[in-house]
Write an enzyme that holds these catalytic residues in place. Structure first.
Site, mmCIF file in Angstrom:
data_model
loop_
_atom_site.group_PDB
_atom_site.id
_atom_site.type_symbol
_atom_site.label_atom_id
_atom_site.label_comp_id
_atom_site.label_asym_id
_atom_site.label_seq_id
_atom_site.Cartn_x
_atom_site.Cartn_y
_atom_site.Cartn_z
ATOM 1 N N GLU A 31 -106.981 -43.482 -0.968
ATOM 2 C CA GLU A 31 -106.240 -44.491 -1.722
ATOM 3 C C GLU A 31 -105.158 -43.797 -2.548
ATOM 4 O OE1 GLU A 31 -108.827 -47.341 -3.915
ATOM 5 O OE2 GLU A 31 -110.446 -46.163 -3.008
ATOM 6 N N HIS A 67 -106.741 -49.605 1.450
ATOM 7 C CA HIS A 67 -108.126 -49.115 1.379
ATOM 8 C C HIS A 67 -108.618 -48.848 2.804
ATOM 9 C CE1 HIS A 67 -112.402 -48.941 0.199
ATOM 10 N NE2 HIS A 67 -111.956 -48.728 -1.038
ATOM 11 N N ASN A 93 -109.253 -50.397 -7.801
ATOM 12 C CA ASN A 93 -110.303 -49.615 -8.448
ATOM 13 C C ASN A 93 -110.920 -50.404 -9.602
ATOM 14 O OD1 ASN A 93 -111.807 -47.073 -9.380
ATOM 15 N ND2 ASN A 93 -110.586 -46.321 -7.672
ATOM 16 N N ARG A 94 -111.339 -49.736 -10.680
ATOM 17 C CA ARG A 94 -112.164 -50.369 -11.694
ATOM 18 C C ARG A 94 -111.420 -50.646 -12.995
ATOM 19 N NH1 ARG A 94 -114.892 -47.327 -8.260
ATOM 20 N NH2 ARG A 94 -117.002 -47.929 -7.623
ATOM 21 N N HIS A 127 -111.443 -53.613 -7.679
ATOM 22 C CA HIS A 127 -110.420 -54.056 -6.731
ATOM 23 C C HIS A 127 -109.964 -55.503 -6.960
ATOM 24 C CE1 HIS A 127 -110.798 -50.266 -4.858
ATOM 25 N NE2 HIS A 127 -111.870 -50.512 -4.136
ATOM 26 N N ASP A 142 -116.141 -39.841 -5.071
ATOM 27 C CA ASP A 142 -115.561 -41.153 -5.351
ATOM 28 C C ASP A 142 -114.772 -40.970 -6.631
ATOM 29 O OD1 ASP A 142 -114.827 -43.756 -5.344
ATOM 30 O OD2 ASP A 142 -116.849 -44.602 -5.479
#
Length: 355
Positions: free
Chosen positions: A319, A174, A72-73, A103, A247
């Site tokens: 995820e 993922h 993720n971020r 990622h 999301d």
């Protein structure tokens, strides 16, 4: 010797499920289970042309790999050790990935060729050595992932990582799913989901966590009672969570490894998936930006391709992971820094059945 795109096919001992993998990204390329009529369907999105996993000629949607070293971020691509709010403290690290890391950066685990350590008829083990300094992360990390198909359409995924020095680690699979293999419909209206999560991670307009946890009550984010994913998508726009679609990262009310953390099923195909995991959170992505008019992705032949394309809101990514960007949000109270004395373990079982 296994090359990056060498396919490895596994079969469950009772032949209830089949799956295919490649070493590039430790990627799952196909997954077959039976529908309510007893016919096998390949319910995992991907590329028939395996060179597309490497070339990005059709974009880079992260079809089926292990993502890391940090999934993720990461806000501004920076963090500190020990962690601090938005990397405001000393001992700062910079990840080479533009404004906000996604990622693991430009060269994440999904873009590496993993070594094949072991292959059995129903199991494969991949390993990846990520040297210190790669993408800006401290410490060398050795990661092992084992995919195993068991009886009764059960897929076990075990990920283990050890680091030579303190470093953030958050990994996940993922995988893009359409439990109908696009046979009955081209949307998610017939996909029903249920999971016990009373809060989700609030994010800004760039999907970066703000540090707040928001109640799902009265919002499109409430899946504590079973409901359609597709029919809930229009309600996300009014709340401006992330445009139109999901999301988002939910926090499970309890981590119950012996009870399903998530259940999702198609009323059309009859295929149901129960997910068991040791992870405390769940990211769901409803394929909001999958379609690109200038670079459409052909569906696999097993899913009606190649003349048909993958459309927005026609699939769902699941995820299992920890709370996203917790390394920039100490208020989450989650320790995602691992090292020589603290290995990383990720476990999940995907159990398929029919309604």
């Amino acid at each position: 010797m296994f090359q990056a795109l060498t396919p490895i096919t596994l079969v469950a001992p009772d032949a209830s499920a089949r799956a295919a993998f490649i070493p590039f990204g430790a990627t799952t390329t196909n997954f077959w289970v039976k529908d309510k009529h007893g016919k096998f369907r390949d319910i995992l999105l991907g590329f028939d042309d395996h060179t597309l996993y490497q070339s990005d000629a059709k974009g880079h949607p992260y079809f089926g790999p292990i993502v890391g070293r940090y999934a993720n971020r990461i806000r501004n691509g920076t963090f500190t050790i020990p962690i601090s709010k938005d990397a405001s403290g000393p001992n700062k690290f910079f990840i080479s990935s533009g404004n906000n890391t996604l990622h693991g950066g430009f060269d994440g685990f999904d873009r590496r060729t993993w070594q094949v350590a072991r292959v059995l008829p129903n199991s494969v083990t991949f390993t990846l050595l990520d040297p210190a300094g790669t993408q800006g992360f401290p410490g060398t990390v050795l990661t092992t992932v084992t995919y195993t198909l068991e009886r009764k359409s059960t897929w076990n995924i075990n990920i283990h990582a050890v680091a030579s020095a303190k470093t953030p680690i958050m990994l996940s699979g993922h995988h893009y799913w359409n439990l109908e293999a696009y046979q009955e419909s081209q949307d998610l209206n017939g996909h029903i989901a249920q999971f016990q999560a009373s809060k989700f991670v609030a994010t800004d307009g760039n999907l970066i966590p703000t540090g707040k946890l928001t109640s799902v009550a009265g919002t499109a984010m409430d899946f504590r009672k079973a409901k359609s994913i597709g029919k809930s998508i229009p309600d996300t726009a009014a709340a401006q969570f992330c445009g139109t679609g999901f999301d988002n990262c939910w926090i499970f009310d309890k981590v119950q490894e012996k009870s399903p953390a998530l259940s999702i099923w198609s009323v059309n195909s009859g295929i149901k998936l129960d997910v068991f995991t040791n992870q405390p959170a769940l990211q769901i992505y409803s394929c909001n930006g999958l379609f690109n008019a200038s670079l459409p992705i052909p569906r696999k032949v097993t899913q009606g391709g190649p003349n048909e394309i993958y459309a927005d809101h026609s699939c769902v990514v699941i995820e299992n992971e920890s709370l996203i960007d917790a390394i920039n949000n100490p208020e989450f109270g989650v320790d995602q820094i691992y090292g020589p004395d603290r290995p990383y373990t990720w476990e999940a079982s995907y159990v398929f059945s029919t309604l």
